[in-house]
Design a protein around this motif. Structure first.
Motif, PDB file in Angstrom:
ATOM      1  N   HIS A 167      27.063  41.750  54.151  1.00  0.00           N
ATOM      2  CA  HIS A 167      27.667  41.082  53.167  1.00  0.00           C
ATOM      3  C   HIS A 167      26.612  40.634  52.180  1.00  0.00           C
ATOM      4  CE1 HIS A 167      31.433  40.257  55.121  1.00  0.00           C
ATOM      5  NE2 HIS A 167      30.916  40.343  56.075  1.00  0.00           N
ATOM      6  N   HIS A 199      27.983  47.241  42.212  1.00  0.00           N
ATOM      7  CA  HIS A 199      28.477  47.551  43.908  1.00  0.00           C
ATOM      8  C   HIS A 199      28.580  49.079  44.130  1.00  0.00           C
ATOM      9  CE1 HIS A 199      31.748  46.496  47.280  1.00  0.00           C
ATOM     10  NE2 HIS A 199      30.376  46.945  47.730  1.00  0.00           N
ATOM     11  N   VAL A 238      29.382  44.871  51.290  1.00  0.00           N
ATOM     12  CA  VAL A 238      30.486  44.045  50.993  1.00  0.00           C
ATOM     13  C   VAL A 238      30.108  43.226  49.648  1.00  0.00           C
ATOM     14  CG1 VAL A 238      32.101  42.392  51.543  1.00  0.00           C
ATOM     15  CG2 VAL A 238      31.586  43.772  53.068  1.00  0.00           C
ATOM     16  N   TRP A 239      30.582  43.405  48.745  1.00  0.00           N
ATOM     17  CA  TRP A 239      30.293  42.767  47.337  1.00  0.00           C
ATOM     18  C   TRP A 239      30.626  41.279  47.257  1.00  0.00           C
ATOM     19  CZ3 TRP A 239      26.405  44.320  44.928  1.00  0.00           C
ATOM     20  CH2 TRP A 239      26.281  44.291  43.411  1.00  0.00           C
ATOM     21  N   PRO A 240      29.877  40.370  46.650  1.00  0.00           N
ATOM     22  CA  PRO A 240      30.090  38.976  46.889  1.00  0.00           C
ATOM     23  C   PRO A 240      31.337  38.833  45.735  1.00  0.00           C
ATOM     24  CG  PRO A 240      27.733  39.359  46.357  1.00  0.00           C
ATOM     25  CD  PRO A 240      28.496  40.384  46.315  1.00  0.00           C
ATOM     26  N   GLN A 241      32.170  38.003  46.305  1.00  0.00           N
ATOM     27  CA  GLN A 241      33.698  37.866  45.526  1.00  0.00           C
ATOM     28  C   GLN A 241      33.438  37.296  44.455  1.00  0.00           C
ATOM     29  OE1 GLN A 241      36.228  35.159  47.816  1.00  0.00           O
ATOM     30  NE2 GLN A 241      38.049  35.677  46.395  1.00  0.00           N
ATOM     31  N   GLU A 242      32.415  36.515  43.930  1.00  0.00           N
ATOM     32  CA  GLU A 242      32.123  35.895  42.623  1.00  0.00           C
ATOM     33  C   GLU A 242      31.653  36.926  41.693  1.00  0.00           C
ATOM     34  OE1 GLU A 242      28.130  35.027  44.801  1.00  0.00           O
ATOM     35  OE2 GLU A 242      30.347  35.157  45.452  1.00  0.00           O
ATOM     36  N   THR A 283      32.861  40.084  41.699  1.00  0.00           N
ATOM     37  CA  THR A 283      33.982  41.133  41.662  1.00  0.00           C
ATOM     38  C   THR A 283      34.120  41.600  40.048  1.00  0.00           C
ATOM     39  OG1 THR A 283      35.222  39.916  43.197  1.00  0.00           O
ATOM     40  CG2 THR A 283      36.227  41.614  42.060  1.00  0.00           C
ATOM     41  N   ARG A 289      30.486  29.002  55.709  1.00  0.00           N
ATOM     42  CA  ARG A 289      31.053  29.984  56.181  1.00  0.00           C
ATOM     43  C   ARG A 289      31.256  30.142  57.839  1.00  0.00           C
ATOM     44  NH1 ARG A 289      29.333  35.146  52.619  1.00  0.00           N
ATOM     45  NH2 ARG A 289      29.223  34.314  50.518  1.00  0.00           N
TER      46      ARG A 289
END
Length: 227
Positions: free
Chosen positions: A81, A108, A119-123, A125, A155
């Motif tokens: 992550h 990414h 896994v790319w950070p959601q912020e 995207t 988390r």
């Protein structure tokens, strides 16, 4: 939770950092050397064989950290992550110690070529990492380290064991933050060799944590322990 800090393997900048023309030759976002890749693979295999299992794997988005993470994802069977704030002091710039022009980080798709399980950070995207260029000020580094710890606490709870592939100076900031260091004057320095580890116990409620070990490198051949 337990937090295992892992410094990335030897990078191309590490090989030249003591040369007089380092500032001209350094790369803003250097890859690992062949030795660095070997260090990462060896350490990943060692960690996978240990009785205490890592439950979650995190990595800085700097190239040398993501490349280090790749064999860990394979050995541990975990995705890596990305943590956008876990980068080295100063971020990506055209000069050392945060000087000169900011440099944009990789996206990414590009970094997945080095670590398919990233896994790319959601912020972030749909966009690349901005490279994190920042003022060279210890107060800012300490604030960023505290933020990373707060995010990981948010988390995870209970007996999770996290591994974070990060960087020499920022690992020290994370250790000071986890221990609740707030003393005045000179800050204590924590030095991590390439692929060495530091294990922290981080209470969920924000109380100061415990440093179980620092700079453990018994899993690496002596010739590979490069600072």
């Amino acid at each position: 939770m337990k937090l295992l800090l892992i410094r990335h393997g030897q990078s191309e900048n590490n090989v030249i950092e003591h040369l007089p023309d380092y500032a001209q030759r350094r790369l803003p976002d250097p890859p690992l050397t062949p030795l660095g890749r070997s260090q990462a693979g060896h350490t990943a295999a060692h960690l996978a064989a240990q009785a205490h299992s890592v439950t979650h794997l995190y990595t800085s988005l700097m190239t040398r950290a993501v490349q280090t993470a790749a064999p860990f994802t394979q050995a541990l069977g975990l995705p890596a992550h990305g943590l956008a704030a876990a980068y080295e002091y100063g971020g990506l710039t055209t000069g050392p110690a945060g000087h000169f022009a900011p440099v944009l980080g990789r996206d990414h798709t590009s970094l997945q070529a080095d670590c398919p399980a990233l896994v790319w950070p959601q912020e972030l995207t749909g966009q690349p990492w901005d490279g994190g260029a920042e003022a060279w000020e210890e107060v800012g580094f300490a604030r960023r380290a505290a933020g990373v710890l707060a995010e990981l606490r948010g988390r995870h709870a209970g007996p999770d064991t996290l591994a974070l592939i990060t960087h020499h100076d920022f690992a020290g900031a994370l250790i000071r933050a986890a221990l609740g260091w707030s003393g005045a004057g000179a800050l204590p320095t924590f030095r991590l060799a390439h692929l060495s580890t530091a294990l922290l116990k981080v209470p969920e409620d924000g109380r100061p944590g415990t440093l179980h070990w620092l700079n453990r490198v018994d899993h690496l051949p002596p010739a590979w322990v490069l600072h």
